[in-house]
Every structure is written in structure tokens, then in C-alpha cells.
Design a protein around this motif. Structure first.
Motif, PDB file in Angstrom:
ATOM      1  N   ALA A 137      99.411 -68.489 -45.352  1.00  0.00           N
ATOM      2  CA  ALA A 137      97.964 -68.340 -45.157  1.00  0.00           C
ATOM      3  C   ALA A 137      97.225 -68.526 -46.479  1.00  0.00           C
ATOM      4  O   ALA A 137      96.160 -69.147 -46.529  1.00  0.00           O
ATOM      5  N   ILE A 138      97.794 -68.006 -47.547  1.00  0.00           N
ATOM      6  CA  ILE A 138      97.177 -68.158 -48.866  1.00  0.00           C
ATOM      7  C   ILE A 138      97.188 -69.630 -49.269  1.00  0.00           C
ATOM      8  O   ILE A 138      96.180 -70.167 -49.739  1.00  0.00           O
ATOM      9  N   ALA A 139      98.314 -70.297 -49.051  1.00  0.00           N
ATOM     10  CA  ALA A 139      98.413 -71.724 -49.397  1.00  0.00           C
ATOM     11  C   ALA A 139      97.442 -72.559 -48.562  1.00  0.00           C
ATOM     12  O   ALA A 139      96.790 -73.467 -49.084  1.00  0.00           O
ATOM     13  N   ASP A 140      97.330 -72.250 -47.270  1.00  0.00           N
ATOM     14  CA  ASP A 140      96.437 -73.001 -46.385  1.00  0.00           C
ATOM     15  C   ASP A 140      94.968 -72.810 -46.752  1.00  0.00           C
ATOM     16  O   ASP A 140      94.159 -73.712 -46.558  1.00  0.00           O
ATOM     17  N   PHE A 141      94.628 -71.645 -47.294  1.00  0.00           N
ATOM     18  CA  PHE A 141      93.245 -71.383 -47.688  1.00  0.00           C
ATOM     19  C   PHE A 141      92.814 -72.336 -48.801  1.00  0.00           C
ATOM     20  O   PHE A 141      91.691 -72.805 -48.835  1.00  0.00           O
ATOM     21  N   GLY A 142      93.713 -72.618 -49.714  1.00  0.00           N
ATOM     22  CA  GLY A 142      93.417 -73.512 -50.830  1.00  0.00           C
ATOM     23  C   GLY A 142      92.848 -72.756 -52.016  1.00  0.00           C
ATOM     24  O   GLY A 142      92.310 -71.659 -51.882  1.00  0.00           O
ATOM     25  N   GLY A 143      93.009 -73.332 -53.180  1.00  0.00           N
ATOM     26  CA  GLY A 143      92.449 -72.735 -54.393  1.00  0.00           C
ATOM     27  C   GLY A 143      93.357 -71.748 -55.088  1.00  0.00           C
ATOM     28  O   GLY A 143      93.015 -71.229 -56.144  1.00  0.00           O
ATOM     29  N   CYS A 144      94.529 -71.479 -54.537  1.00  0.00           N
ATOM     30  CA  CYS A 144      95.455 -70.530 -55.161  1.00  0.00           C
ATOM     31  C   CYS A 144      96.371 -71.282 -56.121  1.00  0.00           C
ATOM     32  O   CYS A 144      97.036 -72.237 -55.742  1.00  0.00           O
TER      33      CYS A 144
END
Length: 114
Positions: free
Chosen positions: A50-57
Motif C-alpha cells: 500500500a505504501i509503494a502503491d501510494f507513491g513518493g516513498c
């Protein structure tokens, strides 16, 4: 010579800070009494997509105090403050965070961005 080198370093740092400056999100907390460390780490793994899919991490790290006092630290490096603040509002609502969030004592949470 040292002064000139220091000035060049300062100029590079300023240029970096005035472009897209990364933002570090640091969250400290304790687990609820019923939570087991192994289960919590597994639940944390389930949130990574979910963090990867959000982007910007640009990276995320979870650690616990070596002294065994129960304090955990979750550190996420975001591309900028805007991404960090938006993620703090959106990502915890993702279904993969339900188990993870249920294991955290809400009264112990301290979040900051720098």
C-alpha cells in the motif's frame, strides 16, 4: 581553502533544500498488551505494498528499542512534505493497515515530520 569548500557545501545543501526536499516521518509508539512482536512485524510487512502503491516513498524502516522497553519507531522517508502529509491522511485507511493499526496503542503514538 576551507572557507571556500564550506561555502560550496553550503551552496549545494541550499540548492538541495530549495528543490524537492525529502521529508522524514517518524512515528514512535507501543503495542497493545495482547500483541505479539512476530505478529506485529508480519502485519507491518503486509502494509508495504500500500505504501509503494501510494507513491513518493523513498524508504521505510521499522525498529524496536533494543533495551526491551517496548518502544517502536516507524520511519518513512517521503519525496517531500506534501507527500508525507497526504500519506498520513490516506494510507492508514487502506485495508492492509487494519491489523497493523489494531496492534498499536493509540495513546502512545507520537508522529512528527522533519
Amino acid at each position: 581553502m576551507i572557507a571556500a569548500r564550506s561555502q560550496r557545501i553550503a551552496q549545494r545543501l541550499y540548492a538541495t533544500m530549495t528543490s524537492t526536499t525529502p521529508c522524514i516521518e517518524i512515528v514512535t509508539f507501543r503495542l497493545v498488551k495482547e500483541a505479539k512482536k512476530e505478529d506485529f512485524v508480519a502485519a507491518a510487512e503486509e502494509t508495504k505494498q500500500a505504501i509503494a502503491d501510494f507513491g513518493g516513498c523513498n524508504g521505510c524502516y521499522l525498529s524496536t528499542d533494543a533495551s526491551g522497553n517496548g518502544l517502536w519507531t516507524d520511519m518513512v522517508i517521503w519525496k517531500d512534505q506534501e507527500a508525507a502529509l497526504k500519506a498520513a491522511q490516506v494510507i492508514p485507511k487502506h485495508p492492509s493497515f487494519a491489523k497493523f493499526g489494531s496492534m498499536i496503542d493509540p495513546t502512545s503514538v507520537a508522529m512528527r515530520h522533519s
